[in-house]
Motif scaffolding. Structure first.
Motif, PDB file in Angstrom:
ATOM      1  N   ASP A   1       7.999   2.330 -10.461  1.00 27.83           N
ATOM      2  CA  ASP A   1       7.186   2.788  -9.334  1.00 27.83           C
ATOM      3  C   ASP A   1       6.417   1.628  -8.715  1.00 27.83           C
TER       4      ASP A   1
ATOM      5  N   VAL B   1       3.736   1.336  -6.761  1.00 27.92           N
ATOM      6  CA  VAL B   1       2.277   1.291  -6.883  1.00 27.92           C
ATOM      7  C   VAL B   1       1.869   0.798  -8.264  1.00 27.92           C
TER       8      VAL B   1
ATOM      9  N   THR C   1       2.340  -6.886  -3.183  1.00 26.70           N
ATOM     10  CA  THR C   1       3.090  -5.853  -2.467  1.00 26.70           C
ATOM     11  C   THR C   1       4.362  -6.425  -1.867  1.00 26.70           C
TER      12      THR C   1
ATOM     13  N   LYS D   1     -10.048   2.582  -3.448  1.00 30.74           N
ATOM     14  CA  LYS D   1      -9.337   3.526  -2.589  1.00 30.74           C
ATOM     15  C   LYS D   1      -8.742   2.811  -1.380  1.00 30.74           C
TER      16      LYS D   1
ATOM     17  N   GLU E   1      -5.690   0.854  -2.578  1.00 31.21           N
ATOM     18  CA  GLU E   1      -4.550   1.725  -2.885  1.00 31.21           C
ATOM     19  C   GLU E   1      -3.956   2.314  -1.612  1.00 31.21           C
ATOM     20  N   ASP E   2      -4.794   2.663  -0.652  1.00 30.87           N
ATOM     21  CA  ASP E   2      -4.295   3.171   0.631  1.00 30.87           C
ATOM     22  C   ASP E   2      -3.421   2.133   1.327  1.00 30.87           C
TER      23      ASP E   2
ATOM     24  N   VAL F   1      -0.020   2.075  -0.468  1.00 30.26           N
ATOM     25  CA  VAL F   1       0.756   3.275  -0.154  1.00 30.26           C
ATOM     26  C   VAL F   1       1.325   3.201   1.262  1.00 30.26           C
ATOM     27  N   ARG F   2       0.534   2.699   2.192  1.00 33.55           N
ATOM     28  CA  ARG F   2       1.027   2.554   3.570  1.00 33.55           C
ATOM     29  C   ARG F   2       2.198   1.578   3.630  1.00 33.55           C
TER      30      ARG F   2
ATOM     31  N   LEU G   1       4.315   0.896   1.314  1.00 33.17           N
ATOM     32  CA  LEU G   1       5.499   1.411   0.619  1.00 33.17           C
ATOM     33  C   LEU G   1       6.094   2.647   1.283  1.00 33.17           C
ATOM     34  N   LYS G   2       5.344   3.226   2.200  1.00 33.60           N
ATOM     35  CA  LYS G   2       5.749   4.514   2.783  1.00 33.60           C
ATOM     36  C   LYS G   2       7.088   4.433   3.505  1.00 33.60           C
TER      37      LYS G   2
END
Length: 276
Positions: A141, A143, A170, A259, A262-263, A266-267, A269-270
């Motif tokens: 994964d 993240v 990343t 947060k 992490e945001d 996530v952006r 990897l989206k």
């Protein structure tokens, strides 16, 4: 066993994806020889020497790196397999193959497994130069890997060329994931999902052993913790957790980000569609 080399296996993937765990499990097999990470191809083809690379010339420092690697393995005498007249990459690759073959045959084994995560970046060169080779790619994964890279490079910056930014962590996972996916349809490559490996280890290993054409041995599930100590260098202390029981791995405390951090991950990897 051991008269000839049947297959040369390269285990690759993004760092912190479970490569050491999988290497230890496979190296516990009675017919598979493995080694500490050699980083051979990244020293043979340094990114800063593109002109030499185009000409097929080996980096000047590669012999010294190989000598240090063999010292670490307790095999210093095998540096003699590198001809003093070696200047070209193919000469060093041939010597490298002979060295790993000889270590394997001396151990009366028929398969060798080399695990250097960054060799993922040299798959084309390895495929064209190494006979009877196969590749295992481990994917975890994004993240989780990025969090782990971010943490470990801060805790041990001297071993990672300094602490990595979150952007660098990343970028590394995304790039490595894409490189792996390019190999997904090749019959010389098998993608192993880390989550499958830790949740149903026997099933995952059965598929891997079938791919590399080695009979499954249930004893690897017990013996891998003994074997892994010979594969981890003294300075690689962040790998020591591999000696824990596999069933405890998913329960370990996760690395944390803010947060906002992490945001960001996530952006980034989206846009990628993971092949679960």
């Amino acid at each position: 066993m051991g008269a000839t080399i049947k297959s040369r296996i390269f285990l690759v993937g993004c760092p912190r994806s479970g490569t050491t765990l999988l290497q230890s499990l496979l190296a516990a097999h009675s017919d598979i020889q493995s080694f500490p990470e050699t980083h051979f191809f990244s020293h043979l083809y340094p990114a800063t020497q593109s002109k030499r690379r185009k000409l097929g010339l080996a980096a000047p420092a590669v012999k010294e790196h190989l000598k240090k690697t063999l010292q670490t393995m307790g095999k210093s005498d095998l540096i003699q397999l590198v001809s003093p007249a070696s200047f070209f990459c193919f000469q060093y690759i041939n010597a490298y193959i002979k060295i790993l073959d000889q270590i394997t045959l001396q151990s009366k084994k028929s398969f060798w497994l080399e695990k250097t995560p960054k060799h993922l970046h040299y798959v084309n060169q390895i495929e064209s130069a190494v006979p009877n080779c196969k590749f295992l790619h481990i994917v975890r994964d994004g993240v989780d890997v990025i969090k782990s890279l971010y943490a470990v490079t801060r805790q041990f910056p001297q071993s990672w060329d300094g602490p990595w930014t979150l952007e660098k962590c990343t970028d590394r996972w995304i790039n490595d994931y894409r490189l792996t996916m390019r190999c997904a349809t090749s019959d010389r490559h098998l993608i192993v999902h880390y989550q499958n490996l830790v949740e149903d280890t026997v099933l995952a290993l059965e598929k891997i052993f079938e791919f590399i054409e080695v009979p499954f041995e249930v004893g690897v599930l017990e013996d891998y913790r003994k074997v892994c100590s010979s594969l981890i260098l003294t300075e690689e202390v962040w790998k020591n957790q591999v000696q824990s029981n596999i069933e405890n791995i998913p329960k370990r405390k996760a690395y944390t980000l803010s947060k906002e951090e992490e945001d960001y991950v996530v952006r980034r990897l989206k846009s990628l569609t993971l092949d679960n």
